[in-house]
Design a protein around this motif. Structure first.
Motif, PDB file in Angstrom:
ATOM      1  N   ARG A  58       1.944   6.313  -6.366  1.00 47.99           N
ATOM      2  CA  ARG A  58       2.108   4.912  -6.737  1.00 47.99           C
ATOM      3  C   ARG A  58       2.135   4.037  -5.485  1.00 47.99           C
ATOM      4  N   GLN A  61      -1.097   3.563  -4.029  1.00 48.72           N
ATOM      5  CA  GLN A  61      -1.843   2.550  -4.774  1.00 48.72           C
ATOM      6  C   GLN A  61      -1.403   1.152  -4.341  1.00 48.72           C
ATOM      7  N   SER A  68      -6.342  -4.860  -0.558  1.00 47.03           N
ATOM      8  CA  SER A  68      -7.292  -5.692  -1.279  1.00 47.03           C
ATOM      9  C   SER A  68      -6.824  -7.149  -1.312  1.00 47.03           C
ATOM     10  N   ARG A 132     -17.603 -12.011  -5.791  1.00 45.08           N
ATOM     11  CA  ARG A 132     -16.414 -12.690  -6.227  1.00 45.08           C
ATOM     12  C   ARG A 132     -16.227 -14.008  -5.492  1.00 45.08           C
ATOM     13  N   TRP A 138      -9.497 -17.733 -12.030  1.00 45.44           N
ATOM     14  CA  TRP A 138      -9.981 -16.538 -12.719  1.00 45.44           C
ATOM     15  C   TRP A 138     -11.493 -16.543 -12.868  1.00 45.44           C
ATOM     16  N   THR A 140     -14.245 -16.245 -11.355  1.00 45.58           N
ATOM     17  CA  THR A 140     -14.773 -15.796 -10.072  1.00 45.58           C
ATOM     18  C   THR A 140     -16.253 -15.468 -10.138  1.00 45.58           C
ATOM     19  N   VAL A 387      -1.389  -9.437  -8.114  1.00 37.69           N
ATOM     20  CA  VAL A 387      -1.625  -8.033  -7.799  1.00 37.69           C
ATOM     21  C   VAL A 387      -0.276  -7.378  -7.513  1.00 37.69           C
TER      22      VAL A 387
ATOM     23  N   ASN B 117      -2.994   4.071 -11.816  1.00 39.41           N
ATOM     24  CA  ASN B 117      -3.497   3.510 -10.552  1.00 39.41           C
ATOM     25  C   ASN B 117      -4.873   2.898 -10.744  1.00 39.41           C
ATOM     26  N   ASP B 120      -4.682  -0.486 -11.825  1.00 37.29           N
ATOM     27  CA  ASP B 120      -4.370  -1.366 -10.691  1.00 37.29           C
ATOM     28  C   ASP B 120      -5.635  -1.718  -9.928  1.00 37.29           C
ATOM     29  N   GLU B 121      -6.483  -0.694  -9.757  1.00 41.10           N
ATOM     30  CA  GLU B 121      -7.747  -0.947  -9.049  1.00 41.10           C
ATOM     31  C   GLU B 121      -8.563  -2.003  -9.799  1.00 41.10           C
ATOM     32  N   ALA B 123      -7.287  -4.242 -11.713  1.00 38.26           N
ATOM     33  CA  ALA B 123      -6.556  -5.511 -11.588  1.00 38.26           C
ATOM     34  C   ALA B 123      -6.841  -6.190 -10.251  1.00 38.26           C
ATOM     35  N   THR B 124      -7.058  -5.391  -9.191  1.00 36.87           N
ATOM     36  CA  THR B 124      -7.337  -6.028  -7.902  1.00 36.87           C
ATOM     37  C   THR B 124      -8.797  -6.451  -7.796  1.00 36.87           C
ATOM     38  N   GLY B 125      -9.661  -5.866  -8.618  1.00 39.55           N
ATOM     39  CA  GLY B 125     -11.066  -6.291  -8.583  1.00 39.55           C
ATOM     40  C   GLY B 125     -11.659  -6.303  -9.975  1.00 39.55           C
ATOM     41  N   PRO B 126     -11.194  -7.234 -10.832  1.00 46.40           N
ATOM     42  CA  PRO B 126     -11.595  -7.196 -12.243  1.00 46.40           C
ATOM     43  C   PRO B 126     -13.101  -7.426 -12.452  1.00 46.40           C
ATOM     44  N   GLU B 127     -13.781  -7.980 -11.420  1.00 40.48           N
ATOM     45  CA  GLU B 127     -15.220  -8.236 -11.582  1.00 40.48           C
ATOM     46  C   GLU B 127     -16.029  -6.978 -11.360  1.00 40.48           C
ATOM     47  N   GLY B 352     -12.555 -13.146 -13.656  1.00 40.02           N
ATOM     48  CA  GLY B 352     -11.498 -12.934 -12.658  1.00 40.02           C
ATOM     49  C   GLY B 352     -10.123 -12.705 -13.255  1.00 40.02           C
ATOM     50  N   ASP B 353      -9.989 -12.911 -14.579  1.00 31.82           N
ATOM     51  CA  ASP B 353      -8.683 -12.756 -15.231  1.00 31.82           C
ATOM     52  C   ASP B 353      -8.317 -11.276 -15.251  1.00 31.82           C
ATOM     53  N   ASN B 354      -7.247 -10.932 -14.498  1.00 30.08           N
ATOM     54  CA  ASN B 354      -6.857  -9.530 -14.390  1.00 30.08           C
ATOM     55  C   ASN B 354      -5.557  -9.252 -15.142  1.00 30.08           C
ATOM     56  N   ALA B 355      -5.105 -10.227 -15.943  1.00 25.66           N
ATOM     57  CA  ALA B 355      -3.746 -10.134 -16.498  1.00 25.66           C
ATOM     58  C   ALA B 355      -3.593  -8.936 -17.430  1.00 25.66           C
ATOM     59  N   LYS B 358      -3.350  -5.675 -15.497  1.00 24.01           N
ATOM     60  CA  LYS B 358      -2.027  -5.578 -14.893  1.00 24.01           C
ATOM     61  C   LYS B 358      -0.991  -5.221 -15.955  1.00 24.01           C
TER      62      LYS B 358
END
Lengths: 515, 454
Positions: A58, A61, A68, A132, A138, A140, A387, B117, B120-121, B123-127, B352-355, B358
């Motif tokens: 974790r 991560q 990032s 991006r 959002w 992007t 994040v 995890n 999370d990845e 979420a950090t790059g939703p595109e 870009g919305d990663n909510a 997450k």
């Protein structure tokens, strides 16, 4: 009591087995380096080891998330620094041209450099990392600062096409509005598909790299389509960048690309700072305000007429001179009190600060041309991309362009207009606005910097935490090699002794002594 | 009084010494035979002669050849054998079950962490598509590992079921063997070796299941298991297996059809195997199902309200299981394409919305299954398996110690000491020599008598 030979033998076996199994365990520990090789070796330790292993995963991560977020924020930070420098250059020019020693020609030439600055600033505001756009909130996927295309009713709102089916050719009418290219592409697609009553589907794409539209006839459709740009009914052709001298035939599975890049046309934005009229219809000066919002030219004209009274005034716009005019149809004189500081609508329509007294059937003509309300309009949203960077902690990895750049594009637009109009008041106003734009940009840059600092702190904490969990994991899971090796040696020695002793006890009996 | 009497006494002494040496030889030969009870020969004096108003001894005769045997200890041994059988079966079964749960083998815990995890990845790059594709792959890996675990447990449960069926065949052989021994004893009388053989069979049977034995006045045994008489002096009943709806075998008495109720049987290998098959493994599988069901449902609930890159919503992430039962075995990923991963909470916020990504990642720290997080619940399950396995091993070691002590006591009573037998050989050899001397002396007496020149 009898000590039978079997008892002696069993005892030997039991002891031997006990030692062998201890040796096996120690050997396994030495070989794997692990104290726990199966859950039953230490059930509680197994639980802890799995917990620690997950926590390490974790935390790793979190480190990746931090990296990032740092990429985004440091990019944001440096971009904002560049933007700040760029605005500073515009500010210098404003200071320079605000002084009275320049001619109108000097100022008009200066406006070209400011226009370049605007493009540079737009480039920064549309910075992207990979695919991006970092300032879009959002949103992007598309450039956050985009020029818009205005579809006016009866001006550039129709496309004629034919797919060979009954009832064709079909005329589609686009909703009049201010569109971003991407929105307009969606509108064209929806209207084309709705027009002919077939199940055929089309795709309309816009490339922000070439600034060109393309219309494709999807694979699997029944009919080829002809886009009849030469038809006088296709008023949207040149707005979309299609050559009006030739039709495009689009076979099923192929696409028609526009010939030229789109010509951006801008709408008007009515805000609290340009919405107020001070008008005297003969009964004293009254205040009339427009509704705030984005308008096309046609809808702005309707709005002004409705507010001033459709029976009082008609509004016209001369597209060659790009100037508005207000015609008095009330039958009585009307005075527009532009000198009143409250009458901010003069900026919207291009009137100077001299009052206009309009006799019945007369017109008030605007003093300057009104090109655009805003060249680059923010298309993104104000959402945060959060994040996770530690248990229960998130960092916002983006700054929406509207926070960072604020009204800078409209400030520069007005600055350019003022330079072209040789309007030193306007230049002085731009000076003040550029200063406040600069300030808010600096503030957001400080926010980005503060977040970068927090990332460093959290990452360090994360690394420290990971180290201590790794030590805990090693404490639970790792074999004590020295102890295992000692056990191995000790048990081996015990087995040797046991074997020696057993040779004496097991192999001998009274029979050995009978002759 | 007659010299020939002296011959007879010497002869009886010689014979007795030979018999005694035979018994000793039998003991020595069987010193290592499992379940052998040392045989002792008791010696009695022969009936004396009344000569000249006195009782004069006439030599020696065999009193009895009997096993040195303690029925109370033997009974204890049967019970302890049954107990050891239970723990032996449980310990060896748990070794295999805990292999399934060994994180080095199953990897479920790390796969689950990888799964979260991966969110999370996203979420950090939703595109990004690579992050989404990698998420789908980690979800497939997690599903496959949980499927595999469930399958291996089910397979092992089936193999224990087959072992139960095979054990019943062995049990039937033993039942028949005990009955045959009973018949031989009834026909030929209770010879020590025959009794030993029957005892061995009974002990072997108690290894499979706890039993009660009764002996009648003719020395014939009745063996009762859970109220069912399996061996009687005159007859015996075989067992047979009968599958239930799941194909799991129950055990019943063949000729009456009465089921053996293992709740009433306190020990034995069969008891242990049935315990693992019917209670332990299904318990673990239930927990795995509960976890898989909850994980799939919670992820689906969130995912179906999110939006994919293609702007669509309402899609589940995993194939929604119909019920908790078999959820682990059927765990599988529903979505296939990168676009379908609903990382966004709104349509307007695409891409870009990663909510949502997450929010799904946040599931890992919520107590959603039996008051625990998923990772915690699973860790507790593995730890539970470890404790069960360790307990079975400890119980087995403890009964092994008890068994050793019991065996030592049995051996003290019934075992063969070669030293002692060697001493006996010398003793009987000396007795033989002495008896021979008597005959020699008697011969000399005759010679003397015959040499008298009257």
């Amino acid at each position: 009591m009898i000590i039978s030979n079997r008892t002696l033998y069993d005892r030997f076996l039991l002891d031997l087995r006990g030692n062998l199994s201890a040796i096996q365990t120690a050997q396994e520990q030495v070989a794997s380096g692990k104290r726990i090789n199966r859950p039953s070796d230490d059930p509680t330790g197994t639980y802890q080891a799995m917990d620690y292993a997950n926590r390490i995963d974790r935390m790793e991560q979190y480190t990746r998330n931090t990296t990032s977020a740092r990429t985004l924020l440091s990019h944001t930070d440096t971009t904002l620094q560049s933007a700040s420098d760029t605005i500073a250059r515009a500010y210098e020019l404003a200071v320079q041209y605000a002084s009275g020693t320049y001619t109108s020609i000097d100022r008009a030439n200066g406006s070209k450099e400011v226009a370049e600055i605007r493009e540079a600033l737009a480039g920064l505001a549309n910075t992207r990392i990979g695919d991006r756009y970092i300032f879009g909130g959002w949103k992007t996927g598309d450039p956050p600062y985009a020029s818009t295309i205005v579809i006016e009713p009866g001006v550039n709102d129709s496309i004629v096409f034919d797919d060979g089916t009954a009832g064709g050719p079909f005329t589609v009418t686009l909703d009049s509005a201010i569109y971003t290219p991407a929105q307009l592409a969606d509108e064209i697609k929806a209207k084309l598909e709705a027009a002919n009553g077939s199940a055929d589907t089309y795709h309309v794409a816009f490339s922000y790299d070439t600034n060109k539209f393309s219309i494709s006839n999807d694979t699997g459709n029944a009919n080829a389509i002809d886009l009849l740009w030469t038809n006088a009914g296709s008023t949207a052709a040149s707005t979309l960048g299609f050559d009006t001298g030739a039709d495009d035939s689009v076979a099923v599975g192929s696409a028609a690309g526009a010939d030229t890049a789109v010509g951006y046309t801008q709408g008007f934005t009515v805000t609290s700072s340009n919405k107020t009229f001070r008008v005297d219809f003969g009964a004293g000066t009254q205040t009339i305000t427009l509704n705030e919002g984005a308008y096309t030219r046609a809808s702005l004209i309707t709005e002004i007429q409705n507010r001033l009274g459709p029976a009082n005034v008609t509004v016209n716009y001369d597209s060659t001179t790009a100037k508005f005019s207000l015609t008095n149809i009330s039958g009585a004189p009307i005075t527009f009190a532009w000198s009143d500081p409250l009458a901010t609508a003069r900026n919207l329509l291009g009137f100077d600060s001299a009052d206009d007294a309009v006799p019945a059937s007369g017109s008030a003509n605007a003093d300057s041309a009104v090109f655009q309300s805003e060249t680059y309009k923010y298309q993104g949203d104000t959402s945060s991309i959060n994040v996770p960077i530690a248990d229960g902690a998130v960092i916002t990895s983006n700054i929406p362009g509207s926070d960072a750049f604020g009204t800078v594009f409209s400030t520069i637009d007005k600055f350019i207009s003022a330079l072209n109009a040789n309007d030193t008041d306007g230049i002085n106003e731009a000076l003040g606005n550029l200063q406040s734009n600069q300030n808010s940009l600096t503030d957001t840059e400080a926010t980005a910097g503060a977040r970068l600092n927090r990332l460093d702190i959290e990452e360090q904490r994360n690394e420290d935490g990971k180290l201590s969990v790794q030590q805990a994991l090693s404490g639970v899971e790792d074999a004590d090699i020295v102890e295992a090796a000692t056990t191995l040696y000790r048990r081996q020695a015990a087995i040797d002794t046991l074997r020696n002793a057993s040779i004496r006890t097991l192999s001998q009996s009274l029979f050995d002594f009978l002759k | 009084m007659h010299i020939s009497n002296l011959f007879n006494i010497g002869k009886s002494g010689l014979l007795i010494s030979q018999y005694a040496l035979n018994v000793t030889a039998h003991n020595v030969a069987n010193a290592d035979t499992a379940g052998y009870n040392r045989q002792d020969m008791t010696i009695d004096t022969s009936a004396p002669n009344f000569i000249g108003g006195h009782w004069i001894g006439s030599g020696v005769k065999i009193g009895d050849v009997a096993r040195s045997y303690d029925s109370f200890l033997q009974l204890q041994a049967h019970n302890e054998t049954a107990r050891r059988g239970t723990y032996d079966a449980m310990s060896s079964s748990m070794k295999r079950v805990e292999d399934v749960f060994n994180e080095n083998v199953s990897g479920v815990s790390s796969a689950m962490q990888d799964f979260f995890n991966a969110w999370d990845e996203v979420a950090t790059g939703p595109e990004g598509r690579p992050q989404r594709i990698s998420l789908i792959e980690t979800a497939k890996t997690l599903s496959a590992r949980i499927n595999d675990m469930s399958t291996r447990l089910a397979d092992y449960r089936q193999s224990i079921n087959n072992e139960v069926s095979n054990s019943v065949k062995d049990v039937n052989d033993l039942i028949e063997g005990i009955y045959r021994s009973n018949r031989l004893i009834a026909e030929n009388g209770p010879s020590p070796d025959m009794l030993d053989q029957r005892e061995r069979s009974i002990n072997k049977l108690s290894e499979y299941m706890q039993l009660n034995r009764f002996e009648d006045e003719d020395g014939l045994v009745t063996v009762v298991v859970s109220g069912q008489s399996l061996v009687m002096p005159q007859a015996y009943s075989s067992l047979e297996v009968t599958p239930d709806s799941e194909g799991m075998y129950g055990i019943r008495v063949a000729n009456t059809g009465d089921m053996l109720n293992f709740d009433n049987i306190t020990g034995g290998k069969l008891k242990g195997k049935l315990e693992i098959r019917d209670s332990t493994i299904p318990g673990y599988m239930d927990q795995l199902d509960t976890m898989a069901y909850s994980l799939m449902t919670e992820v689906n609930n969130l995912h179906s309200t999110g939006y994919g890159l293609d702007g669509k919503t309402g899609r589940r992430f995993f194939n929604q299981p119909a019920a908790v039962a078999d959820a682990a075995a059927n765990m599988s990923v529903f979505i296939t394409g990168a676009d379908e991963v609903a990382a966004s909470s709104t349509s307007a916020g695409l891409p870009g919305d990663n909510a949502m990504a997450k929010a799904i990642s946040d599931l890992q720290s919520q107590s959603l299954v039996a008051g625990s997080t998923y990772a915690d619940y699973y860790r507790s399950l593995v730890s539970q398996v470890g404790m069960d396995a360790a307990a079975a091993n400890r119980d087995l070691e403890a009964t092994d110690t008890v068994m050793f002590q019991l065996n030592t006591r049995l051996q003290e009573r019934s075992g063969v000491s070669l030293d002692e037998e060697a001493a006996n050989i010398i003793r009987f050899q000396r007795a033989y020599e002495a008896s021979a001397k008597i005959i020699q002396t008697a011969d000399k007496l005759f010679e003397t008598l015959l040499a008298m020149q009257l």
